[in-house]
Design a protein around this motif. Structure first.
Motif: not given
Length: 228
Positions: A125-131
């Motif tokens: 979820l954090r990576r999706v938010i970052d990207n």
């Protein structure tokens, strides 16, 4: 087992995905696919094939993939607001509270297992938010989306952090601008370190983990501004 229950208003979906096994699978597998493929390549057709279902079944829960991304983003912001409240309510010193908040938004602070999200990978979820999260508002429909209240979770989180800034320095003129800037920096600098390294001093191949570098940079920025 996590004790957290995130409840989102019905404007984020057509049918609450947390209300059924299929809905939860759509969210969980959709998150994984978004993490792997990115927003541009992600489609409900691919997701339907992955979960052995139909596109029509997914459209019963979400109007389109943009609404799905907004749902995931809001889910993340709501969880983050809960975590900040849980981890800072006992901290009396405002400066220490702000440092803890920055550690939390940068994920440089190890959280207790009780704060895990049920059925969802926080790291994905954090990576999706970052990207991908900027795509929720960097579009021509942003005003309409805002009128429908779909950015409320993000705004409430920024408001909570802004109140800490105001408590620390009541005469500072730009608490909201500062908070929205550091929130975006916590994601952008990580993204730059992975994909556009010439735009940042943060480094993936450093002796220190990227999240710690990000938190240190943001703390330095905030301290430099507020101590003027």
């Amino acid at each position: 087992m996590s004790s957290i229950t995130i409840v989102l208003a019905d404007q984020y979906f057509k049918k609450d995905p947390q209300s059924s096994d299929l809905g939860r699978k759509i969210v969980n597998d959709g998150l994984t696919m978004l993490d792997e493929l990115g927003f541009e390549e992600f489609t409900f057709k691919k997701l339907a094939e992955s979960i052995d279902s139909t596109e029509a079944s997914i459209y019963r829960y979400f109007k389109n993939k943009h609404k799905f991304l907004v749902y995931l983003s809001t889910y993340y912001w709501s969880w983050l607001e809960y975590v900040i409240e849980f981890e800072t309510h006992h901290i009396e010193a405002t400066s220490e509270k702000l440092d803890r908040v920055i550690d939390i938004i940068c994920h440089s602070y190890e959280l207790p297992k009780v704060l895990d999200l049920p059925g969802l990978s926080i790291s994905k979820l954090r990576r999706v938010i970052d990207n991908e999260s900027e795509k929720t508002y960097l579009n021509r429909q942003v005003d309409e989306i805002n009128r429908k209240g779909l950015f409320m979770g993000y705004k409430e989180l920024c408001g909570k952090i802004s109140s800490i800034i105001q408590e620390l320095k009541p005469d500072y003129q730009y608490p909201k601008a500062l908070v929205s800037t550091i929130m975006e920096a916590s994601h952008q600098q990580t993204f730059f370190a992975h994909h556009l390294p010439s735009l940042t001093e943060l480094a993936v191949n450093s002796n220190r983990v990227l999240e710690e570098q990000s938190a240190e940079f943001i703390k330095h920025t905030v301290k430099s501004i507020l101590e003027k």
